[in-house]
Write a protein that holds these residues in place. Sequence first.
Motif, PDB file in Angstrom:
ATOM      1  N   GLU A 188      26.828 -23.384  88.515  1.00 27.38           N
ATOM      2  CA  GLU A 188      27.146 -22.067  89.056  1.00 27.38           C
ATOM      3  C   GLU A 188      28.391 -21.478  88.395  1.00 27.38           C
ATOM      4  O   GLU A 188      29.235 -22.196  87.852  1.00 27.38           O
ATOM      5  N   ASP A 189      28.469 -20.168  88.455  1.00 27.92           N
ATOM      6  CA  ASP A 189      29.675 -19.441  88.064  1.00 27.92           C
ATOM      7  C   ASP A 189      29.767 -18.243  89.003  1.00 27.92           C
ATOM      8  O   ASP A 189      29.024 -17.281  88.874  1.00 27.92           O
ATOM      9  N   PHE A 190      30.680 -18.339  89.969  1.00 27.98           N
ATOM     10  CA  PHE A 190      30.828 -17.271  90.948  1.00 27.98           C
ATOM     11  C   PHE A 190      31.838 -16.222  90.492  1.00 27.98           C
ATOM     12  O   PHE A 190      32.021 -15.202  91.149  1.00 27.98           O
ATOM     13  N   GLY A 191      32.526 -16.490  89.397  1.00 34.16           N
ATOM     14  CA  GLY A 191      33.482 -15.515  88.872  1.00 34.16           C
ATOM     15  C   GLY A 191      34.824 -15.526  89.562  1.00 34.16           C
ATOM     16  O   GLY A 191      35.564 -14.547  89.492  1.00 34.16           O
ATOM     17  N   GLY A 192      35.179 -16.627  90.228  1.00 36.48           N
ATOM     18  CA  GLY A 192      36.472 -16.701  90.901  1.00 36.48           C
ATOM     19  C   GLY A 192      36.650 -18.039  91.591  1.00 36.48           C
ATOM     20  O   GLY A 192      35.729 -18.859  91.654  1.00 36.48           O
ATOM     21  N   PRO A 193      37.842 -18.295  92.109  1.00 40.38           N
ATOM     22  CA  PRO A 193      38.130 -19.567  92.788  1.00 40.38           C
ATOM     23  C   PRO A 193      37.219 -19.796  93.987  1.00 40.38           C
ATOM     24  O   PRO A 193      36.836 -18.862  94.689  1.00 40.38           O
ATOM     25  N   VAL A 194      36.885 -21.052  94.213  1.00 43.81           N
ATOM     26  CA  VAL A 194      35.985 -21.451  95.288  1.00 43.81           C
ATOM     27  C   VAL A 194      36.670 -22.501  96.154  1.00 43.81           C
ATOM     28  O   VAL A 194      37.374 -23.371  95.646  1.00 43.81           O
ATOM     29  N   THR A 195      36.471 -22.430  97.450  1.00 43.03           N
ATOM     30  CA  THR A 195      36.995 -23.437  98.370  1.00 43.03           C
ATOM     31  C   THR A 195      35.831 -24.086  99.122  1.00 43.03           C
ATOM     32  O   THR A 195      34.676 -23.658  98.989  1.00 43.03           O
ATOM     33  N   VAL A 196      36.154 -25.107  99.898  1.00 41.07           N
ATOM     34  CA  VAL A 196      35.128 -25.863 100.616  1.00 41.07           C
ATOM     35  C   VAL A 196      35.437 -25.865 102.105  1.00 41.07           C
ATOM     36  O   VAL A 196      36.589 -26.042 102.514  1.00 41.07           O
ATOM     37  N   ARG A 197      34.392 -25.676 102.915  1.00 38.69           N
ATOM     38  CA  ARG A 197      34.547 -25.748 104.361  1.00 38.69           C
ATOM     39  C   ARG A 197      33.313 -26.401 104.959  1.00 38.69           C
ATOM     40  O   ARG A 197      32.199 -25.910 104.778  1.00 38.69           O
ATOM     41  N   ARG A 198      33.536 -27.539 105.605  1.00 36.31           N
ATOM     42  CA  ARG A 198      32.448 -28.271 106.264  1.00 36.31           C
ATOM     43  C   ARG A 198      31.280 -28.544 105.325  1.00 36.31           C
ATOM     44  O   ARG A 198      30.112 -28.345 105.668  1.00 36.31           O
ATOM     45  N   LEU A 227      32.016 -33.718  99.056  1.00 38.41           N
ATOM     46  CA  LEU A 227      31.586 -32.814 100.122  1.00 38.41           C
ATOM     47  C   LEU A 227      30.908 -33.552 101.279  1.00 38.41           C
ATOM     48  O   LEU A 227      30.411 -32.915 102.209  1.00 38.41           O
ATOM     49  N   GLY A 228      30.885 -34.886 101.190  1.00 36.48           N
ATOM     50  CA  GLY A 228      30.279 -35.650 102.261  1.00 36.48           C
ATOM     51  C   GLY A 228      28.817 -35.950 102.000  1.00 36.48           C
ATOM     52  O   GLY A 228      28.293 -35.742 100.907  1.00 36.48           O
ATOM     53  N   ARG A 229      28.135 -36.429 103.039  1.00 34.64           N
ATOM     54  CA  ARG A 229      26.723 -36.793 102.928  1.00 34.64           C
ATOM     55  C   ARG A 229      25.857 -35.875 103.793  1.00 34.64           C
ATOM     56  O   ARG A 229      26.270 -35.487 104.885  1.00 34.64           O
ATOM     57  N   THR A 230      24.687 -35.568 103.268  1.00 31.30           N
ATOM     58  CA  THR A 230      23.693 -34.832 104.039  1.00 31.30           C
ATOM     59  C   THR A 230      22.394 -35.623 103.993  1.00 31.30           C
ATOM     60  O   THR A 230      21.845 -35.856 102.917  1.00 31.30           O
ATOM     61  N   ARG A 231      21.952 -36.070 105.172  1.00 30.60           N
ATOM     62  CA  ARG A 231      20.752 -36.920 105.265  1.00 30.60           C
ATOM     63  C   ARG A 231      20.862 -38.126 104.334  1.00 30.60           C
ATOM     64  O   ARG A 231      19.892 -38.522 103.669  1.00 30.60           O
ATOM     65  N   PRO A 283      24.916 -38.278  99.055  1.00 28.23           N
ATOM     66  CA  PRO A 283      26.271 -37.802  98.780  1.00 28.23           C
ATOM     67  C   PRO A 283      26.247 -36.531  97.924  1.00 28.23           C
ATOM     68  O   PRO A 283      25.444 -36.417  96.998  1.00 28.23           O
ATOM     69  N   VAL A 284      27.126 -35.601  98.255  1.00 22.27           N
ATOM     70  CA  VAL A 284      27.222 -34.332  97.532  1.00 22.27           C
ATOM     71  C   VAL A 284      28.650 -34.199  96.994  1.00 22.27           C
ATOM     72  O   VAL A 284      29.618 -34.397  97.734  1.00 22.27           O
ATOM     73  N   VAL A 285      28.774 -33.875  95.711  1.00 25.27           N
ATOM     74  CA  VAL A 285      30.101 -33.704  95.123  1.00 25.27           C
ATOM     75  C   VAL A 285      30.183 -32.378  94.392  1.00 25.27           C
ATOM     76  O   VAL A 285      29.187 -31.871  93.856  1.00 25.27           O
ATOM     77  N   LEU A 286      31.374 -31.829  94.393  1.00 26.61           N
ATOM     78  CA  LEU A 286      31.699 -30.610  93.645  1.00 26.61           C
ATOM     79  C   LEU A 286      32.553 -31.042  92.469  1.00 26.61           C
ATOM     80  O   LEU A 286      33.557 -31.747  92.646  1.00 26.61           O
ATOM     81  N   VAL A 293      28.163 -41.017  90.945  1.00 29.15           N
ATOM     82  CA  VAL A 293      28.707 -40.361  92.131  1.00 29.15           C
ATOM     83  C   VAL A 293      29.074 -41.441  93.150  1.00 29.15           C
ATOM     84  O   VAL A 293      28.262 -42.330  93.437  1.00 29.15           O
ATOM     85  N   PRO A 294      30.287 -41.414  93.678  1.00 33.75           N
ATOM     86  CA  PRO A 294      30.679 -42.425  94.662  1.00 33.75           C
ATOM     87  C   PRO A 294      29.702 -42.492  95.834  1.00 33.75           C
ATOM     88  O   PRO A 294      29.371 -41.479  96.443  1.00 33.75           O
ATOM     89  N   GLY A 295      29.221 -43.693  96.108  1.00 31.69           N
ATOM     90  CA  GLY A 295      28.294 -43.883  97.211  1.00 31.69           C
ATOM     91  C   GLY A 295      26.845 -43.592  96.884  1.00 31.69           C
ATOM     92  O   GLY A 295      25.975 -43.727  97.750  1.00 31.69           O
ATOM     93  N   ALA A 296      26.573 -43.176  95.635  1.00 28.19           N
ATOM     94  CA  ALA A 296      25.193 -42.853  95.263  1.00 28.19           C
ATOM     95  C   ALA A 296      24.354 -44.113  95.111  1.00 28.19           C
ATOM     96  O   ALA A 296      24.866 -45.171  94.743  1.00 28.19           O
ATOM     97  N   ARG A 297      23.094 -43.983  95.377  1.00 27.75           N
ATOM     98  CA  ARG A 297      22.162 -45.101  95.197  1.00 27.75           C
ATOM     99  C   ARG A 297      21.900 -45.295  93.716  1.00 27.75           C
ATOM    100  O   ARG A 297      21.426 -44.398  93.023  1.00 27.75           O
ATOM    101  N   SER A 298      22.202 -46.471  93.203  1.00 22.35           N
ATOM    102  CA  SER A 298      21.986 -46.755  91.790  1.00 22.35           C
ATOM    103  C   SER A 298      20.564 -47.242  91.565  1.00 22.35           C
ATOM    104  O   SER A 298      19.901 -47.747  92.482  1.00 22.35           O
TER     105      SER A 298
END
Length: 308
Positions: free
Chosen positions: A199-209, A259-263, A266-269, A283-288
């Motif tokens: 992605e490229d949103f054209g500006g700084p990005v933050t994370v929430r939940r 970014l935590g785990r969903t189902r 693990p999700v990382v930015l 990715v930390p915690g990913a299934r190898s």
Amino acid sequence: MFDSPLSASAYDVLGVDPAADEETLRKAYRLRLRQTHPDTGGDAAVFIQVQRAWELVGTAEARTAYDRGHGFGDAPAAEWSGWRSTPRPADTRPRAKSFGQPGGWRRERYLDLIREWVGRGVAVEDPYDPVLVRRAPRELRRMLADALAEEATARVVADLGIGYTVWHDVAAPVRGGTGDDKLDHIVLSPSGLYAVLSEDFGGPVTVRRGELTGDVVPGTPVADLLARVRSISRSAGVRFGGVIVVLPDEDLLQPVTDLGRTRGIPVVLVARGALSNLLRQGVPGARSIGGNEIFDVRTRLQQAVRFV
């Protein structure tokens, strides 16, 4: 920075007209430094943007080159080709095995939309002309920016070598989707199987939940990505070890954010400059996966993957 079709120009960041004289430009720079400095309550990401803007236009030589490349002033911009699709130079090193065309769908869509925006019957000599792109509606510039982001990620993965396989622009239809739902990249590596969003949103990005937020972030990109991952998992009969969201380096304050785990996934930015190390280390915690399973997963994906 500032080479994205969505990015504010160096002049926008400094808050001056592109025709401003040298003294006005210098005063604006000093003012913006004071306004954005983190020690006085400013935004660190914007503070870095101000410094970078000054590097680009703070001297006569740098400013002339910047204006020529970005269509400001009277200097022709024809020498600059940063937004055009250019062939990769010949490289004899072993490369990742690749399928599909990274950024291809978005480039084609951009070309259709820019011609439609200019008007029927009007010839568009160069759809990547900086002046034309800068004047186009944001949704068109976003389409081009995302195509460039996908191409940049593809170059990073290709350089990882023959131990990696990547599929680009993979169709991933979801219920209630737009009809053009896709995964930008699926990467099969010795460290795991990953779905990757560029992605490229054209500006700084933050994370929430666990979701990306910010003035420039539309919708819920992480949730949408995970829905597409589930679609491919079902159709191909594979389990993804992790999900990766890749953004330009300058839009993040740290290279990797968990970014935590969903189902259970693990999700990382990650900043694009850190993507290569992340894919090598995993990715930390990913299934190898390994051994015969890699061949099985590759076969399943080859049989199930369709491209947009």
